[in-house]
Motif scaffolding. Structure first.
Motif, PDB file in Angstrom:
ATOM      1  N   GLY A  94       0.782  -1.225   0.000  1.00 47.48           N
ATOM      2  CA  GLY A  94       0.000   0.000   0.000  1.00 47.48           C
ATOM      3  C   GLY A  94       0.817   1.280   0.000  1.00 47.48           C
ATOM      4  N   TYR A  95       2.160   1.177  -0.044  1.00 47.25           N
ATOM      5  CA  TYR A  95       2.985   2.399  -0.019  1.00 47.25           C
ATOM      6  C   TYR A  95       2.834   3.171  -1.315  1.00 47.25           C
ATOM      7  CZ  TYR A  95       7.145   5.344  -0.318  1.00 47.25           C
ATOM      8  OH  TYR A  95       8.010   6.402  -0.476  1.00 47.25           O
ATOM      9  N   ASP A  96       2.589   4.485  -1.184  1.00 48.78           N
ATOM     10  CA  ASP A  96       2.475   5.383  -2.331  1.00 48.78           C
ATOM     11  C   ASP A  96       3.336   6.611  -2.046  1.00 48.78           C
ATOM     12  OD1 ASP A  96       1.834   7.029  -4.422  1.00 48.78           O
ATOM     13  OD2 ASP A  96      -0.290   7.210  -3.934  1.00 48.78           O
ATOM     14  N   ARG A  97       4.450   6.723  -2.734  1.00 48.47           N
ATOM     15  CA  ARG A  97       5.384   7.829  -2.492  1.00 48.47           C
ATOM     16  C   ARG A  97       4.692   9.187  -2.612  1.00 48.47           C
ATOM     17  NH1 ARG A  97       6.988  11.797  -1.863  1.00 48.47           N
ATOM     18  NH2 ARG A  97       8.979  12.816  -2.273  1.00 48.47           N
ATOM     19  N   LYS A  98       3.754   9.328  -3.534  1.00 50.76           N
ATOM     20  CA  LYS A  98       3.096  10.617  -3.752  1.00 50.76           C
ATOM     21  C   LYS A  98       2.291  11.069  -2.536  1.00 50.76           C
ATOM     22  CE  LYS A  98       2.711  10.008  -8.775  1.00 50.76           C
ATOM     23  NZ  LYS A  98       1.772   9.876  -9.917  1.00 50.76           N
ATOM     24  N   ALA A  99       1.906  10.126  -1.692  1.00 52.87           N
ATOM     25  CA  ALA A  99       1.085  10.465  -0.524  1.00 52.87           C
ATOM     26  C   ALA A  99       1.889  11.153   0.580  1.00 52.87           C
ATOM     27  CB  ALA A  99       0.429   9.208   0.038  1.00 52.87           C
ATOM     28  N   HIS A 139       6.201   4.265   6.457  1.00 53.89           N
ATOM     29  CA  HIS A 139       4.897   3.701   6.070  1.00 53.89           C
ATOM     30  C   HIS A 139       4.736   2.297   6.638  1.00 53.89           C
ATOM     31  CE1 HIS A 139       2.492   1.054   3.450  1.00 53.89           C
ATOM     32  NE2 HIS A 139       1.670   2.075   3.347  1.00 53.89           N
ATOM     33  N   TYR A 155       1.484   4.110   7.679  1.00 56.86           N
ATOM     34  CA  TYR A 155       0.366   3.832   6.764  1.00 56.86           C
ATOM     35  C   TYR A 155      -0.966   4.252   7.380  1.00 56.86           C
ATOM     36  CZ  TYR A 155      -0.377  -0.296   9.716  1.00 56.86           C
ATOM     37  OH  TYR A 155      -0.594  -1.134  10.787  1.00 56.86           O
ATOM     38  N   GLN A 200       9.440   5.029   3.026  1.00 55.83           N
ATOM     39  CA  GLN A 200       8.769   3.734   2.897  1.00 55.83           C
ATOM     40  C   GLN A 200       8.837   2.948   4.194  1.00 55.83           C
ATOM     41  OE1 GLN A 200       9.800   1.501  -0.595  1.00 55.83           O
ATOM     42  NE2 GLN A 200       8.657  -0.308   0.054  1.00 55.83           N
TER      43      GLN A 200
END
Length: 212
Positions: free
Chosen positions: A35-40, A105, A110, A102
């Motif tokens: 579920g990691y999203d760098r943009k978030a 997260h 997260y 990351q």
């Protein structure tokens, strides 16, 4: 040395020597590796004045007074946090998250709201100057997979890693905890640094310090 450089240098040493960081490991928990999203997690944000966090870190950690142009650091001298090698060209630097985004997260971030993730991304206590090639090798690895070669840099890395995990209430998995404990046992005891007894070395560094 400029006052902001003295303050942030003291903050780095003091944070690395915090009693909680030296004696208490982060709580153990399995990591959330999906579920990691760098943009978030946002990007470099403006600090007080015209510098973004990246250039504020470059300015604050320069070994000599930095030269600024158009709100960017264009020259001076840095020591790579992970190798000890001196760097003279800001184009050859990366601003590295000691605890990678990351990793944050996976170990609890997260669950954070977007604003908290952005604050973590721009936390100057979690940021160091390093060479681009070194940062690429470190990547998103934790201490169980990557450690600096030198004892000074390795002990700084592990102490700061633990400090940031506590600061942001992040957990650690079993392999990570084992390596942290092993490395800590090899590190000399350090004492917090203060400046003239009147400055709190762990106080946040404001952008206004960069122009004094």
């Amino acid at each position: 040395m400029p006052r902001f450089a003295i303050l942030i240098a003291a903050a780095m040493v003091a944070a690395a020597a915090q009693p909680v960081a030296a004696q208490q490991l982060p709580p153990a928990a399995a990591e959330m590796r999906k579920g990691y999203d760098r943009k978030a997690w946002g990007d470099w944000e403006p600090v007080e004045g015209c510098l973004t966090t990246r250039h504020a870190v470059l300015a604050a950690t320069s070994l000599v007074r930095p030269r600024l142009r158009n709100c960017k650091v264009v020259a001076e001298l840095w020591r790579d946090a992970w190798t000890g090698v001196e760097i003279t060209d800001p184009k050859n630097t990366d601003i590295d998250h000691v605890v990678p985004v990351q990793e944050a997260h996976d170990s609890g971030g997260y669950q954070w709201e977007t604003a908290v993730r952005h604050r973590f991304f721009n936390d100057m206590e979690n940021l160091v100057v390093t060479g681009r090639d070194v940062n690429q090798r470190k990547g998103a690895y934790g201490p169980e997979a990557w450690l600096p070669d030198g004892e000074t840099e390795r002990c700084f890395f592990v102490r700061r890693w633990i400090y940031i995990k506590h600061k942001w209430q992040l957990s650690a998995d079993e392999r990570e905890l084992q390596v942290l404990q092993t490395v800590l046992h090899t590190c000399p005891v350090e004492q917090p640094v203060t400046r003239g007894g009147s400055v709190n070395p762990t106080a946040p560094i404001t952008g206004s310090e960069l122009y004094r």
